[in-house]
Design a protein around this motif. Sequence first.
Motif, PDB file in Angstrom:
ATOM      1  N   ALA A  38       0.397  -1.308   0.310  1.00 47.29           N
ATOM      2  CA  ALA A  38       0.347   0.197  -0.088  1.00 47.29           C
ATOM      3  C   ALA A  38       1.116   1.504   0.032  1.00 47.29           C
ATOM      4  O   ALA A  38       0.985   2.065  -0.273  1.00 47.29           O
ATOM      5  N   LYS A  39       2.125   1.350   0.917  1.00 48.77           N
ATOM      6  CA  LYS A  39       2.837   2.651   0.651  1.00 48.77           C
ATOM      7  C   LYS A  39       3.337   2.242  -0.774  1.00 48.77           C
ATOM      8  O   LYS A  39       3.662   3.864  -1.004  1.00 48.77           O
ATOM      9  N   GLU A  40       3.796   1.065  -1.037  1.00 49.03           N
ATOM     10  CA  GLU A  40       4.243   1.530  -2.916  1.00 49.03           C
ATOM     11  C   GLU A  40       3.181   2.232  -3.711  1.00 49.03           C
ATOM     12  O   GLU A  40       4.035   3.057  -4.444  1.00 49.03           O
ATOM     13  N   ILE A  41       2.567   1.932  -3.206  1.00 51.00           N
ATOM     14  CA  ILE A  41       1.148   2.339  -4.800  1.00 51.00           C
ATOM     15  C   ILE A  41       1.064   4.229  -3.873  1.00 51.00           C
ATOM     16  O   ILE A  41       1.100   4.442  -5.051  1.00 51.00           O
ATOM     17  N   PHE A  42       0.634   4.237  -3.106  1.00 49.39           N
ATOM     18  CA  PHE A  42       1.125   5.604  -1.887  1.00 49.39           C
ATOM     19  C   PHE A  42       2.425   6.239  -3.085  1.00 49.39           C
ATOM     20  O   PHE A  42       2.722   7.605  -3.792  1.00 49.39           O
ATOM     21  N   GLU A  43       3.295   5.622  -2.621  1.00 48.43           N
ATOM     22  CA  GLU A  43       4.522   6.537  -3.462  1.00 48.43           C
ATOM     23  C   GLU A  43       4.650   6.791  -5.109  1.00 48.43           C
ATOM     24  O   GLU A  43       4.947   7.924  -5.643  1.00 48.43           O
ATOM     25  N   TYR A  44       4.008   5.605  -5.074  1.00 43.99           N
ATOM     26  CA  TYR A  44       4.078   5.944  -7.165  1.00 43.99           C
ATOM     27  C   TYR A  44       3.051   6.166  -7.281  1.00 43.99           C
ATOM     28  O   TYR A  44       3.307   7.673  -7.933  1.00 43.99           O
ATOM     29  N   ILE A  45       2.026   6.965  -7.121  1.00 46.82           N
ATOM     30  CA  ILE A  45       1.109   7.886  -7.162  1.00 46.82           C
ATOM     31  C   ILE A  45       0.869   9.463  -7.344  1.00 46.82           C
ATOM     32  O   ILE A  45       0.287  10.169  -7.502  1.00 46.82           O
ATOM     33  N   ALA A  46       2.091   9.043  -5.624  1.00 46.81           N
ATOM     34  CA  ALA A  46       1.764  10.759  -5.188  1.00 46.81           C
ATOM     35  C   ALA A  46       2.625  11.833  -6.117  1.00 46.81           C
ATOM     36  O   ALA A  46       2.076  13.170  -6.002  1.00 46.81           O
ATOM     37  N   PRO A  47       3.504  11.626  -6.553  1.00 43.19           N
ATOM     38  CA  PRO A  47       3.891  12.811  -7.584  1.00 43.19           C
ATOM     39  C   PRO A  47       3.451  13.058  -8.858  1.00 43.19           C
ATOM     40  O   PRO A  47       3.766  15.149  -8.612  1.00 43.19           O
ATOM     41  N   LYS A  77      -8.616  14.531  -5.190  1.00 44.23           N
ATOM     42  CA  LYS A  77      -8.411  14.209  -6.123  1.00 44.23           C
ATOM     43  C   LYS A  77      -7.568  12.486  -5.963  1.00 44.23           C
ATOM     44  O   LYS A  77      -7.499  11.534  -6.079  1.00 44.23           O
ATOM     45  N   PHE A  78      -6.319  12.758  -5.606  1.00 43.34           N
ATOM     46  CA  PHE A  78      -4.832  12.277  -5.307  1.00 43.34           C
ATOM     47  C   PHE A  78      -5.882  11.225  -3.826  1.00 43.34           C
ATOM     48  O   PHE A  78      -5.811   9.659  -4.454  1.00 43.34           O
ATOM     49  N   ILE A  79      -6.631  11.460  -2.582  1.00 42.44           N
ATOM     50  CA  ILE A  79      -7.019  10.264  -2.337  1.00 42.44           C
ATOM     51  C   ILE A  79      -8.151   9.403  -3.165  1.00 42.44           C
ATOM     52  O   ILE A  79      -8.093   8.267  -2.910  1.00 42.44           O
ATOM     53  N   ASN A  80      -8.481  10.217  -3.644  1.00 44.94           N
ATOM     54  CA  ASN A  80      -9.915   8.607  -4.351  1.00 44.94           C
ATOM     55  C   ASN A  80      -9.203   8.297  -5.411  1.00 44.94           C
ATOM     56  O   ASN A  80      -9.263   6.434  -5.325  1.00 44.94           O
ATOM     57  N   ALA A  81      -7.827   8.555  -6.286  1.00 41.02           N
ATOM     58  CA  ALA A  81      -7.634   7.791  -6.501  1.00 41.02           C
ATOM     59  C   ALA A  81      -6.943   6.974  -5.933  1.00 41.02           C
ATOM     60  O   ALA A  81      -5.971   6.114  -6.606  1.00 41.02           O
ATOM     61  N   TYR A  82      -5.775   6.902  -5.715  1.00 41.76           N
ATOM     62  CA  TYR A  82      -5.110   6.383  -4.130  1.00 41.76           C
ATOM     63  C   TYR A  82      -6.184   5.069  -3.638  1.00 41.76           C
ATOM     64  O   TYR A  82      -5.404   3.910  -3.677  1.00 41.76           O
ATOM     65  N   LYS A  83      -6.723   5.131  -2.854  1.00 42.61           N
ATOM     66  CA  LYS A  83      -7.868   4.624  -2.555  1.00 42.61           C
ATOM     67  C   LYS A  83      -8.180   3.104  -3.388  1.00 42.61           C
ATOM     68  O   LYS A  83      -8.823   1.935  -3.569  1.00 42.61           O
ATOM     69  N   SER A  84      -8.666   3.807  -4.508  1.00 38.86           N
ATOM     70  CA  SER A  84      -9.273   3.015  -5.746  1.00 38.86           C
ATOM     71  C   SER A  84      -8.374   2.080  -6.326  1.00 38.86           C
ATOM     72  O   SER A  84      -8.505   1.149  -7.021  1.00 38.86           O
ATOM     73  N   ALA A  85      -7.126   2.739  -6.462  1.00 38.70           N
ATOM     74  CA  ALA A  85      -6.042   1.618  -6.825  1.00 38.70           C
ATOM     75  C   ALA A  85      -5.289   0.906  -5.888  1.00 38.70           C
ATOM     76  O   ALA A  85      -5.134  -0.861  -5.990  1.00 38.70           O
ATOM     77  N   SER A  86      -4.899   1.175  -4.886  1.00 35.79           N
ATOM     78  CA  SER A  86      -4.827   0.769  -3.838  1.00 35.79           C
ATOM     79  C   SER A  86      -5.982  -0.606  -2.949  1.00 35.79           C
ATOM     80  O   SER A  86      -5.425  -2.417  -3.278  1.00 35.79           O
ATOM     81  N   SER A  87      -7.029  -0.666  -3.039  1.00 33.74           N
ATOM     82  CA  SER A  87      -7.846  -1.566  -3.523  1.00 33.74           C
ATOM     83  C   SER A  87      -7.694  -2.782  -4.411  1.00 33.74           C
ATOM     84  O   SER A  87      -7.366  -3.265  -3.691  1.00 33.74           O
ATOM     85  N   ARG A  88      -7.925  -1.558  -5.543  1.00 36.52           N
ATOM     86  CA  ARG A  88      -7.771  -2.499  -6.361  1.00 36.52           C
ATOM     87  C   ARG A  88      -6.867  -3.939  -6.447  1.00 36.52           C
ATOM     88  O   ARG A  88      -6.491  -5.567  -6.981  1.00 36.52           O
ATOM     89  N   LEU A  89      -5.631  -3.222  -6.074  1.00 37.11           N
ATOM     90  CA  LEU A  89      -4.130  -3.966  -6.408  1.00 37.11           C
ATOM     91  C   LEU A  89      -3.803  -4.979  -5.413  1.00 37.11           C
ATOM     92  O   LEU A  89      -3.576  -6.011  -5.060  1.00 37.11           O
ATOM     93  N   VAL A  90      -3.574  -4.486  -3.940  1.00 31.15           N
ATOM     94  CA  VAL A  90      -3.685  -4.993  -2.936  1.00 31.15           C
ATOM     95  C   VAL A  90      -4.587  -6.800  -2.832  1.00 31.15           C
ATOM     96  O   VAL A  90      -4.004  -7.524  -2.461  1.00 31.15           O
ATOM     97  N   LYS A  91      -5.762  -6.569  -3.630  1.00 29.94           N
ATOM     98  CA  LYS A  91      -7.050  -7.478  -3.136  1.00 29.94           C
ATOM     99  C   LYS A  91      -6.383  -8.770  -4.820  1.00 29.94           C
ATOM    100  O   LYS A  91      -6.752  -9.806  -4.870  1.00 29.94           O
ATOM    101  N   LYS A  92      -6.549  -8.112  -5.771  1.00 30.61           N
ATOM    102  CA  LYS A  92      -5.791  -8.657  -6.992  1.00 30.61           C
ATOM    103  C   LYS A  92      -4.287  -9.402  -6.041  1.00 30.61           C
ATOM    104  O   LYS A  92      -4.261 -10.522  -6.973  1.00 30.61           O
ATOM    105  N   GLU A  93      -3.478  -8.853  -5.808  1.00 24.47           N
ATOM    106  CA  GLU A  93      -2.345  -9.361  -5.939  1.00 24.47           C
ATOM    107  C   GLU A  93      -1.921 -10.405  -3.912  1.00 24.47           C
ATOM    108  O   GLU A  93      -1.312 -11.604  -4.891  1.00 24.47           O
TER     109      GLU A  93
END
Length: 112
Positions: A38-47, A77-93
């Motif tokens: 989840a931290k890696e996803i945050f750091e990827y989207i944040a910039p 917009k950042f929080i929405n993008a982060y929640k969406s991506a992290s939820s999807r990727l964590v559940k998939k991985e």
Amino acid sequence: MHMDLDRNTHSVFMLNYHLVLAVKYRRQAIDDKVSQRAKEIFEYIAPKYKITLLEWEHGKGHINAMYKANPRSEISKFINAYKSASSRLVKKEYPEILTKLWNEAFWSKVFA
């Protein structure tokens, strides 16, 4: 304690935020590997949103993130993008996490 101010061409600022994201119904779904991903996803989207992670920690049912932003950062917009991506990727991985969730919902709604 000395705090460094950020600058751009027209202003000097210091915009620090504390974000707490709770797993829906506070389910105990976060372990070290899920938190790290989840931290890696945050750091990827944040910039993309001019956001820089300062601190990260987790409990079994939540994540705490301290971060700094720019006056032009679109925080919601950042929080929405982060929640969406992290939820999807964590559940998939980590499909085993689905047994710990309610109706596959990962994050609770954020109230500001």
